[in-house]
Write a protein that holds these residues in place. Structure first.
Motif, PDB file in Angstrom:
ATOM      1  N   SER A  35      -0.892  -1.300  16.503  1.00 35.01           N
ATOM      2  CA  SER A  35       0.092  -0.572  17.312  1.00 35.01           C
ATOM      3  C   SER A  35       0.574   0.640  16.526  1.00 35.01           C
ATOM      4  N   PRO A  36       1.005   1.707  17.217  1.00 30.98           N
ATOM      5  CA  PRO A  36       1.534   2.884  16.517  1.00 30.98           C
ATOM      6  C   PRO A  36       2.720   2.551  15.624  1.00 30.98           C
ATOM      7  N   GLU A  37       3.549   1.609  16.073  1.00 27.66           N
ATOM      8  CA  GLU A  37       4.727   1.239  15.286  1.00 27.66           C
ATOM      9  C   GLU A  37       4.327   0.584  13.964  1.00 27.66           C
ATOM     10  N   ALA A  38       3.357  -0.331  14.021  1.00 26.05           N
ATOM     11  CA  ALA A  38       2.894  -0.995  12.807  1.00 26.05           C
ATOM     12  C   ALA A  38       2.207   0.001  11.873  1.00 26.05           C
ATOM     13  N   LEU A  39       1.483   0.929  12.461  1.00 22.30           N
ATOM     14  CA  LEU A  39       0.820   1.973  11.673  1.00 22.30           C
ATOM     15  C   LEU A  39       1.859   2.784  10.899  1.00 22.30           C
ATOM     16  N   HIS A  40       2.961   3.102  11.546  1.00 21.74           N
ATOM     17  CA  HIS A  40       4.050   3.861  10.918  1.00 21.74           C
ATOM     18  C   HIS A  40       4.651   3.077   9.748  1.00 21.74           C
ATOM     19  N   VAL A  41       4.774   1.771   9.926  1.00 19.30           N
ATOM     20  CA  VAL A  41       5.314   0.922   8.861  1.00 19.30           C
ATOM     21  C   VAL A  41       4.404   0.957   7.637  1.00 19.30           C
ATOM     22  N   VAL A  42       3.095   0.848   7.863  1.00 21.45           N
ATOM     23  CA  VAL A  42       2.142   0.842   6.753  1.00 21.45           C
ATOM     24  C   VAL A  42       2.129   2.198   6.047  1.00 21.45           C
ATOM     25  N   LEU A  43       2.169   3.271   6.801  1.00 25.17           N
ATOM     26  CA  LEU A  43       2.220   4.599   6.191  1.00 25.17           C
ATOM     27  C   LEU A  43       3.507   4.809   5.397  1.00 25.17           C
ATOM     28  N   GLY A  44       4.531   4.020   5.730  1.00 24.31           N
ATOM     29  CA  GLY A  44       5.797   4.082   4.996  1.00 24.31           C
ATOM     30  C   GLY A  44       5.805   3.209   3.751  1.00 24.31           C
ATOM     31  N   GLY A  45       4.701   2.483   3.508  1.00 27.58           N
ATOM     32  CA  GLY A  45       4.597   1.702   2.281  1.00 27.58           C
ATOM     33  C   GLY A  45       4.923   0.238   2.420  1.00 27.58           C
ATOM     34  N   ASP A  46       4.915  -0.286   3.635  1.00 29.24           N
ATOM     35  CA  ASP A  46       5.140  -1.713   3.851  1.00 29.24           C
ATOM     36  C   ASP A  46       3.984  -2.299   4.653  1.00 29.24           C
ATOM     37  N   ILE A  47       3.850  -3.619   4.595  1.00 30.06           N
ATOM     38  CA  ILE A  47       2.795  -4.310   5.332  1.00 30.06           C
ATOM     39  C   ILE A  47       3.436  -5.402   6.190  1.00 30.06           C
ATOM     40  N   PRO A  48       3.325  -5.295   7.520  1.00 30.30           N
ATOM     41  CA  PRO A  48       3.975  -6.261   8.414  1.00 30.30           C
ATOM     42  C   PRO A  48       3.204  -7.569   8.543  1.00 30.30           C
ATOM     43  N   GLU A  49       2.839  -8.174   7.430  1.00 29.42           N
ATOM     44  CA  GLU A  49       2.211  -9.490   7.433  1.00 29.42           C
ATOM     45  C   GLU A  49       2.643 -10.210   6.172  1.00 29.42           C
ATOM     46  N   ASP A  50       3.020 -11.455   6.326  1.00 32.20           N
ATOM     47  CA  ASP A  50       3.432 -12.258   5.170  1.00 32.20           C
ATOM     48  C   ASP A  50       2.294 -13.206   4.816  1.00 32.20           C
ATOM     49  N   SER A  51       1.456 -12.762   3.897  1.00 34.43           N
ATOM     50  CA  SER A  51       0.310 -13.564   3.472  1.00 34.43           C
ATOM     51  C   SER A  51       0.006 -13.229   2.023  1.00 34.43           C
ATOM     52  N   ALA A  52      -0.816 -14.054   1.406  1.00 44.41           N
ATOM     53  CA  ALA A  52      -1.182 -13.814   0.006  1.00 44.41           C
ATOM     54  C   ALA A  52      -1.896 -12.473  -0.146  1.00 44.41           C
ATOM     55  N   ILE A  53      -2.808 -12.165   0.782  1.00 43.94           N
ATOM     56  CA  ILE A  53      -3.545 -10.907   0.681  1.00 43.94           C
ATOM     57  C   ILE A  53      -2.625  -9.720   0.914  1.00 43.94           C
ATOM     58  N   ALA A  54      -1.612  -9.894   1.768  1.00 41.43           N
ATOM     59  CA  ALA A  54      -0.655  -8.806   2.002  1.00 41.43           C
ATOM     60  C   ALA A  54       0.184  -8.557   0.755  1.00 41.43           C
ATOM     61  N   ARG A  55       0.626  -9.633   0.114  1.00 43.68           N
ATOM     62  CA  ARG A  55       1.432  -9.469  -1.105  1.00 43.68           C
ATOM     63  C   ARG A  55       0.610  -8.834  -2.227  1.00 43.68           C
ATOM     64  N   LYS A  56      -0.662  -9.179  -2.293  1.00 40.58           N
ATOM     65  CA  LYS A  56      -1.540  -8.593  -3.305  1.00 40.58           C
ATOM     66  C   LYS A  56      -1.818  -7.119  -3.009  1.00 40.58           C
ATOM     67  N   SER A  57      -1.904  -6.780  -1.727  1.00 41.43           N
ATOM     68  CA  SER A  57      -2.265  -5.426  -1.332  1.00 41.43           C
ATOM     69  C   SER A  57      -1.087  -4.455  -1.359  1.00 41.43           C
ATOM     70  N   LEU A  58       0.135  -4.974  -1.297  1.00 43.79           N
ATOM     71  CA  LEU A  58       1.299  -4.094  -1.184  1.00 43.79           C
ATOM     72  C   LEU A  58       1.409  -3.091  -2.336  1.00 43.79           C
ATOM     73  N   PRO A  59       1.327  -3.517  -3.611  1.00 43.69           N
ATOM     74  CA  PRO A  59       1.407  -2.522  -4.684  1.00 43.69           C
ATOM     75  C   PRO A  59       0.236  -1.542  -4.675  1.00 43.69           C
ATOM     76  N   VAL A  60      -0.934  -2.006  -4.236  1.00 46.40           N
ATOM     77  CA  VAL A  60      -2.093  -1.114  -4.125  1.00 46.40           C
ATOM     78  C   VAL A  60      -1.814  -0.038  -3.078  1.00 46.40           C
ATOM     79  N   LEU A  61      -1.276  -0.461  -1.935  1.00 53.36           N
ATOM     80  CA  LEU A  61      -0.944   0.485  -0.865  1.00 53.36           C
ATOM     81  C   LEU A  61       0.055   1.530  -1.351  1.00 53.36           C
ATOM     82  N   ARG A  62       1.123   1.082  -1.987  1.00 53.12           N
ATOM     83  CA  ARG A  62       2.172   2.015  -2.400  1.00 53.12           C
ATOM     84  C   ARG A  62       1.674   3.011  -3.437  1.00 53.12           C
ATOM     85  N   ALA A  63       0.819   2.564  -4.347  1.00 52.69           N
ATOM     86  CA  ALA A  63       0.260   3.482  -5.339  1.00 52.69           C
ATOM     87  C   ALA A  63      -0.739   4.446  -4.683  1.00 52.69           C
TER      88      ALA A  63
END
Length: 319
Positions: A35-63
């Protein structure tokens, strides 16, 4: 190639993000950016999923977001290659994204394709097997494809030598629709080179070539297992004709079961290969003796398309 929407461009840019040779898991991007809203969240440096892969990917995304301009430049190069090949794009943001594929957890965020994607593709099966197929195996694949075409089933396969080639060719000869899921980019050289002619024929005769990779991606050891995931995910089930214990087709049988798809194993395969007999014995696969063994387990395209749209609506609602 038609002009991309800003949301499609943003999705591709997220897929192209890299930092210190790391990138965000593409399946995670596909699940969370529908969804466009979720896309905006990810571009803002967050991931709207609570999972092990999401927690691992979050610092990678922000960097990696620090290199967003570089990612957009990479996307421009790939889109130019796709346009030169006359390919089109569909993403998880689009209603036209294949319905069967939207229902699996490890779906790709985008697909490039030559030829049209159609709603009737929802009622489809993959016919797969070894590259070093026997003459009997080639005949069985062709016979199965012809029988399914008579019942308006769309045939998917992987454009490889052997069983895949037999399935694609028999489908076209019978006047049916076939989709080849590629292990390379849509703008890369056809692999194997000997199937360049059948690839062209698939598009010319109303089928499609499909790729989940950047358009310029060359064949590599990692691309073919990923191709198996999409071949399984795009269909209602997979029919394995011939496959050894180390074959990619055996891997697809396992993946199809994990996807909740039907797994169909030809009786001659079950007789010869212990892994196939075990899958049938454990109830993870259906033994196929005749065409009705497959047809009786297939649903309608309408039901799958409805389920796919429901999944998209849930994403749009932020659920």
């Amino acid at each position: 190639m038609t002009a991309l929407s800003p949301q499609q461009q943003d999705l591709l840019a997220i897929c192209a993000l890299r930092d210190a040779n790391k990138s965000v898991d593409w399946n995670l991007i596909a699940r969370t950016c529908q969804s466009p809203e979720a896309l905006h969240v990810v571009l803002g440096g967050d991931i709207p999923e609570d999972s092990a892969i999401a927690r691992k990917s979050l610092p990678v995304l922000r960097a990696a977001l620090q290199h967003l301009d570089d990612a957009r430049k990479r996307v421009e190069v790939e889109l130019e290659a796709a346009e030169a090949a006359n390919a089109r794009l569909v993403t998880v943001l689009d209603p036209q994204y294949p319905a069967n594929l939207r229902l699996i957890p490890n779906l790709p965020p985008f697909l490039f394709h030559l030829g049209d994607l159609e709603e009737r593709d929802a009622r489809s099966v993959a016919i797969v097997g070894t590259r070093g197929a026997s003459e009997d195996g080639m005949r069985r694949a062709a016979r199965m494809a012809r029988g399914l075409v008579e019942e308006d089933v769309v045939i998917y396969s992987g454009l490889a030598k052997g069983i895949d080639t037999a399935a694609h060719t028999a489908t076209l000869d019978a006047g049916g629709r076939t989709v080849a899921v590629m292990g390379t980019g849509i703008a890369a050289k056809i692999y194997p080179a000997q199937n360049k002619g059948i690839a062209a024929r698939i598009v010319e005769e109303g089928g499609a070539l499909l790729s989940q990779f950047w358009p310029t991606t060359a064949p590599a050891t990692y691309t073919f297992p990923r191709r198996n995931v999409v071949t399984s995910g795009s269909t209602m089930g997979s029919i394995v004709i011939e496959a050894s214990a180390t074959s990619g087709a055996k891997m697809q049988a396992r993946i199809a079961h994990e996807h909740g798809k039907q797994v169909f194993l030809i009786r001659s395969l079950a007789t010869k290969e212990p892994w196939a007999a075990k899958m049938i014995e454990e109830g993870r696969a259906v033994e196929v003796v005749e065409l009705d063994d497959v047809l009786s387990h297939l649903g309608s395209a309408e039901r799958v398309n409805k389920a796919g749209q429901q999944r998209l609506q849930l994403a749009l609602a932020g659920l």
